[in-house]
Scaffold this active site. Structure first.
Site, short mmCIF file in Angstrom:
data_model
loop_
_atom_site.label_atom_id
_atom_site.label_comp_id
_atom_site.label_asym_id
_atom_site.label_seq_id
_atom_site.Cartn_x
_atom_site.Cartn_y
_atom_site.Cartn_z
N TYR A 1 -3.56 2.64 -4.48
CA TYR A 1 -3.47 1.35 -5.01
C TYR A 1 -3.56 0.51 -3.75
O TYR A 1 -3.39 0.76 -2.39
CB TYR A 1 -2.23 1.32 -5.48
CG TYR A 1 -0.95 1.05 -4.79
CD1 TYR A 1 -0.55 2.33 -4.06
CD2 TYR A 1 -0.26 0.13 -4.71
CE1 TYR A 1 0.67 2.33 -3.20
CE2 TYR A 1 1.05 0.00 -4.05
CZ TYR A 1 1.43 1.26 -3.26
OH TYR A 1 2.56 1.21 -2.53
N ARG B 1 -8.97 -0.29 3.84
CA ARG B 1 -7.94 0.72 3.53
C ARG B 1 -8.21 1.49 2.27
O ARG B 1 -7.71 2.61 2.14
CB ARG B 1 -6.55 0.03 3.74
CG ARG B 1 -5.25 1.18 3.74
CD ARG B 1 -3.95 0.72 3.89
NE ARG B 1 -3.70 -0.36 3.04
CZ ARG B 1 -2.54 -1.04 3.08
NH1 ARG B 1 -1.62 -0.84 3.94
NH2 ARG B 1 -2.10 -2.05 2.17
N LYS C 1 -2.86 5.14 1.05
CA LYS C 1 -1.96 4.22 0.28
C LYS C 1 -2.29 4.75 -1.46
O LYS C 1 -2.88 4.45 -1.98
CB LYS C 1 -2.35 2.94 0.17
CG LYS C 1 -1.22 2.00 -0.58
CD LYS C 1 -1.44 0.54 -0.04
CE LYS C 1 -0.53 -0.55 -0.56
NZ LYS C 1 0.85 -0.32 -0.47
N1 PLP Z 1 4.62 1.23 4.46
C1 PLP Z 1 4.86 1.65 3.19
C2 PLP Z 1 5.21 2.78 2.79
C3 PLP Z 1 4.41 0.63 2.10
O1 PLP Z 1 4.59 0.93 0.91
C4 PLP Z 1 3.91 -0.71 2.62
C5 PLP Z 1 3.40 -1.60 1.30
O2 PLP Z 1 3.54 -1.35 0.38
C6 PLP Z 1 3.69 -0.79 3.84
C7 PLP Z 1 4.03 0.06 4.77
C8 PLP Z 1 3.21 -2.37 4.42
O3 PLP Z 1 1.90 -2.40 4.24
P1 PLP Z 1 1.18 -3.65 3.83
O4 PLP Z 1 1.38 -4.39 4.95
O5 PLP Z 1 -0.27 -3.44 3.83
O6 PLP Z 1 1.57 -4.23 2.48
#
Ligand code: PLP
Length: 294
Positions: free
Chosen positions: A35, A54, A149
């Protein structure tokens, strides 16, 4: 938050009420899905290319074909916010391994993905950014490939429940004596010498897009950045703590386990980073976030 009533599912835009997927979907049965959550401000996406890059990496890592080019993904994102009239908020995207009418761990040689997107209109710069959030420390019980992710979010869902139970907003997760990241954000501290510290990239944390965006903006800012893991004790003794994510952007963390971080208020380095980030987004900071001007 207001969920847009037109969603994208498997190649077509439809009313949310008509968007159904099979109970045999591998996202549902095995959490076999990638996601992304991308912020929209003033009708424009923030760092969409990085999110799509990503996504490609995650899909590759979990053996799901990527059905669209970056250009096609961008068009779907744009059409989605246009159809829902979203100028500010988030777009959620999920790609699963698809459904095959049975529960088979390995599944077919080549997956036929389920693709789902919805838009969520919400203000991105509000109370959380102005006043900060409270966190607790919690053992990090996630799987070992947090750099991808995926929707394996049970640990994080439970972390948010534990935080809520403790009267907090999020958790700083801890593994082997070091903070990995926040429940759905990257974690940072500012030490008493003013150095900004965040954990280096590895399989242990998500390579946050907001994290990367903040790092780009630090160049030439005079703020010294150190990429290394830090301990809960360092957070307790820090001058400031911050979490970054597409949803909350740059959020001050003002309390941890019931104790104030620094003086318990968003600090000057946090305000500086917020300002840099908002300005890069095209925000009229004096109007939208005057508190970030310091
Ligand atoms: N770390 C985790 C575990 C996350 O779930 C997220 C975002 O959902 C992030 C870091 C931050 O990522 P981003 O800046 O791409 O939203």
């Amino acid at each position: 938050m207001t969920i847009g009533q037109t969603v994208f599912l498997n190649g077509a835009f439809r009313p949310v009420g008509e968007a159904t997927i099979s109970p045999f979907d591998r996202g549902f049965l095995f959490a076999h899905a990638a996601y992304e959550v991308t912020a929209v401000y003033d009708g424009k996406f923030i760092d969409l290319e990085r999110h799509l890059s990503r996504l490609r990496r995650t899909l590759d890592g979990i053996a799901i074909p990527n059905l669209y080019s970056d250009e096609a993904w961008a068009e779907i994102h744009t059409d989605l916010i246009d159809k829902n009239g979203v100028e500010e908020g988030l777009v959620y995207l999920e790609v699963t391994g698809g459904a095959y009418g049975l529960r088979d761990f390995a599944g077919p040689e080549i997956f036929e993905p389920t693709v789902f997107l919805y838009a969520d209109a919400r203000p991105l710069i509000g109370d959380v950014a102005r006043d900060g959030i409270k966190a607790i420390f919690l053992e990090d019980s996630r799987w070992k490939r947090r750099d991808m992710k995926t929707v394996q979010l049970l640990s994080q869902a439970l972390a948010y429940r534990a935080a809520r139970e403790a009267g907090a907003d999020t958790a700083f997760m801890v593994e082997d004596g070091y903070v990995t990241e926040a429940a759905s954000a990257n974690a940072w501290i500012v030490d008493t010498a003013g150095r900004l510290i965040t954990r280096e990239l590895s399989h242990s944390i998500l390579p946050g897009i907001t994290r990367a965006g903040v790092m780009d903006l630090l160049k030439g800012s005079g703020i010294e950045l150190v990429e290394r893991a830090f301990t809960p004790d360092e957070v307790r003794g820090a001058a400031e703590a911050i979490s970054t994510s597409a949803g909350a952007m740059v959020a001050p963390v003002v309390m941890i386990d019931g104790q104030p971080v620094g003086d318990g208020k968003p600090g000057p380095v946090t305000r500086r980073i917020q300002r840099l980030y908002y300005e890069a987004m095209g925000v009229d900071v004096a109007v939208v976030a005057p508190w970030a001007l310091g």
